[in-house]
Design an enzyme around this catalytic site. Structure first.
Site, PDB file in Angstrom:
ATOM      1  N   ARG A  72      12.662  28.342 -27.843  1.00 52.42           N
ATOM      2  CA  ARG A  72      12.417  28.456 -26.396  1.00 52.42           C
ATOM      3  C   ARG A  72      13.721  28.274 -25.624  1.00 52.42           C
ATOM      4  O   ARG A  72      14.689  27.715 -26.127  1.00 52.42           O
ATOM      5  CB  ARG A  72      11.432  27.365 -25.938  1.00 52.42           C
ATOM      6  N   HIS A  84      18.475  19.228 -35.437  1.00 54.20           N
ATOM      7  CA  HIS A  84      19.863  18.771 -35.283  1.00 54.20           C
ATOM      8  C   HIS A  84      20.788  19.824 -35.869  1.00 54.20           C
ATOM      9  O   HIS A  84      20.720  20.132 -37.056  1.00 54.20           O
ATOM     10  CB  HIS A  84      20.057  17.432 -36.000  1.00 54.20           C
ATOM     11  N   ASP A 125      18.734  17.140 -27.811  1.00 60.63           N
ATOM     12  CA  ASP A 125      19.652  18.285 -27.846  1.00 60.63           C
ATOM     13  C   ASP A 125      21.003  17.995 -27.198  1.00 60.63           C
ATOM     14  O   ASP A 125      21.588  18.846 -26.538  1.00 60.63           O
ATOM     15  CB  ASP A 125      19.003  19.517 -27.177  1.00 60.63           C
TER      16      ASP A 125
HETATM   17  P1  IMP Z   1       6.489  16.947 -29.353  1.00 55.96           P
HETATM   18  O1  IMP Z   1       7.509  15.909 -29.675  1.00 55.96           O
HETATM   19  O2  IMP Z   1       6.537  18.136 -30.257  1.00 55.96           O
HETATM   20  O3  IMP Z   1       5.114  16.355 -29.210  1.00 55.96           O
HETATM   21  O4  IMP Z   1       6.858  17.530 -27.913  1.00 55.96           O
HETATM   22  C1  IMP Z   1       6.778  16.723 -26.737  1.00 55.96           C
HETATM   23  C2  IMP Z   1       7.905  17.083 -25.772  1.00 55.96           C
HETATM   24  O5  IMP Z   1       9.153  16.663 -26.332  1.00 55.96           O
HETATM   25  C3  IMP Z   1       8.072  18.571 -25.505  1.00 55.96           C
HETATM   26  O6  IMP Z   1       8.540  18.724 -24.171  1.00 55.96           O
HETATM   27  C4  IMP Z   1       9.156  18.991 -26.483  1.00 55.96           C
HETATM   28  O7  IMP Z   1       9.834  20.139 -26.049  1.00 55.96           O
HETATM   29  C5  IMP Z   1      10.047  17.764 -26.466  1.00 55.96           C
HETATM   30  N1  IMP Z   1      10.801  17.575 -27.714  1.00 55.96           N
HETATM   31  C6  IMP Z   1      10.352  17.070 -28.896  1.00 55.96           C
HETATM   32  N2  IMP Z   1      11.319  17.002 -29.797  1.00 55.96           N
HETATM   33  C7  IMP Z   1      12.435  17.447 -29.197  1.00 55.96           C
HETATM   34  C8  IMP Z   1      13.791  17.591 -29.619  1.00 55.96           C
HETATM   35  O8  IMP Z   1      14.184  17.281 -30.744  1.00 55.96           O
HETATM   36  N3  IMP Z   1      14.667  18.095 -28.692  1.00 55.96           N
HETATM   37  C9  IMP Z   1      14.279  18.404 -27.445  1.00 55.96           C
HETATM   38  N4  IMP Z   1      13.025  18.287 -27.001  1.00 55.96           N
HETATM   39  C10 IMP Z   1      12.111  17.811 -27.867  1.00 55.96           C
HETATM   40 MG    MG Z   2      17.770  19.389 -30.984  1.00 55.25          MG
END
Ligand code: IMP
Ligand code: MG
Length: 338
Positions: free
Chosen positions: A252, A43, A13
């Site tokens: 969130r 994105h 982000d």
């Molecule tokens: P997952 O990638 O959905 O398994 O999430 C694992 C961790 O990475 C969590 O804390 C998510 O909030 C974070 N996360 C996954 N993808 C992103 C993203 O694109 N931006 C920010 N946080 C992410």
């Molecule tokens: Mg993002």
């Protein structure tokens, strides 16, 4: 800059979508390829007065002659992919590798309960369970999916041929360095490595083919989900500073903290970054909104950029001054990076 890798130096982000959309327009990128995990990424791209939240396709779609590829390392949710192809009207320029893994509803359910949902606080998009099944060599691939057949192409071959022909190629990473399964804040991380080396591997480009690694930092730090965030502010304090953001995929609240030089330096090391982008400088210094040349930035903003450069020992070549693709200061020429 022939082959460029774009990655995030914090927790995701940071504005890779915006930077990619700008680079593709400005450089007339020939081929952009999405690396990274899968549709857990969001994105944000703002272009021609429209806002897009891209989860599967490269953010370079705004450049209308750019070929749009998805590398074999990326997990595909066919429904989201097809929706984005329609939304961006990009059917004729899409290429998906036959060896991408498919996210199925069982992966999404598994990601929305138990350890992953409660402790790690994942995005719930099924990427972790899908990668787990892939490691077990039981996952379904794009080559087994008739609805995607017309898009299938040998992505590594296409990219390497483009590089060989001297065309401009942009490799778009996702998430952020500190969400890497190897280099991040384990177990509070995503389900694979997401550094620049991993992005290259995701799309089938060897390390000798990369010319530039652009690392993207936001002017402050945010993180969604669980896990450490040094110097975290309260939501009230983040609101006061205008740093209170809502996540693009999950809706969130993003937790916020000031720019972290120590994390930035380590991220530069882990990614072999050759230049840095700093986004959202207009949030710290509203007088810089939509400014397009370094000279027009306020003295305070310039001092901030100088401090960042001194601390991270890397030129800040791109400075984001607003969400639109063109709201950016581009200093690449000054640093011999064009
Ligand atoms: P997952 O990638 O959905 O398994 O999430 C694992 C961790 O990475 C969590 O804390 C998510 O909030 C974070 N996360 C996954 N993808 C992103 C993203 O694109 N931006 C920010 N946080 C992410
Ligand atoms: Mg993002």
């Amino acid at each position: 800059m022939l082959c460029t890798v774009l990655i995030c130096g914090f927790f995701g982000d940071t504005g890779k979508g915006k930077v990619s959309s700008y680079l593709s327009l400005k450089d007339r990128t020939a081929v952009a390829v999405r690396a990274g995990v899968g549709p857990n990424a969001g994105h944000t791209v703002v272009y021609n007065g429209k806002k897009y939240k891209m989860r599967m396709l490269p953010s370079a779609f705004v450049s209308d002659k750019c070929r749009l590829l998805v590398g074999p390392g990326v997990l595909i949710n066919p429904e989201i992919l097809l929706q984005e192809i329609r939304l961006t009207n990009s059917e004729r320029r899409i290429g998906i590798d036959p060896q991408c893994a498919i996210i199925e509803s069982k992966h999404i359910s598994a990601d929305k309960s138990g350890h992953l949902a409660e402790k790690i606080k994942t995005t719930g998009t099924g990427t972790g369970p899908c990668n787990a099944e892939r490691a077990l060599r039981m996952v379904k691939l794009t080559r087994d999916t008739p609805e995607l057949e017309r898009f299938l192409t040998d992505v590594p071959l296409e990219i390497n041929e483009a590089i060989g022909e001297g065309k401009k190629v942009l490799i778009e990473g996702t998430q952020g360095t500190y969400l890497s399964l190897y280099h991040g804040t384990y177990p509070y991380c995503t389900s694979k490595d997401v550094t620049a080396s991993a992005a290259c591997s995701d799309v089938g480009v060897g390390p000798t083919k990369v010319n530039e690694v652009i690392i993207v930092f936001k002017s402050y730090t945010t993180r969604v989900g669980a896990g450490p965030l040094p110097n975290e502010l309260s939501w009230e304090e983040a609101e006061k500073r205008n740093w209170a953001e809502i996540a693009a995929v999950t809706g969130r609240r993003r937790r916020a903290a000031p720019f972290n030089y120590e994390l930035a330096r380590r991220a530069i090391m882990l990614n072999g970054a050759t230049q840095a982008a700093v986004t959202k400088i207009d949030v710290l210094f509203p007088e810089c909104k939509a400014v397009k040349s370094y000279e027009e930035l306020s003295q305070k903003a310039k001092s901030f950029v100088e401090k960042v450069e001194k601390e991270i020992k890397l030129p800040v070549t791109l400075i984001g001054t607003g969400p639109d693709a063109w709201e950016i200061v581009d200093r690449r020429e000054k640093f011999g990076k064009v």
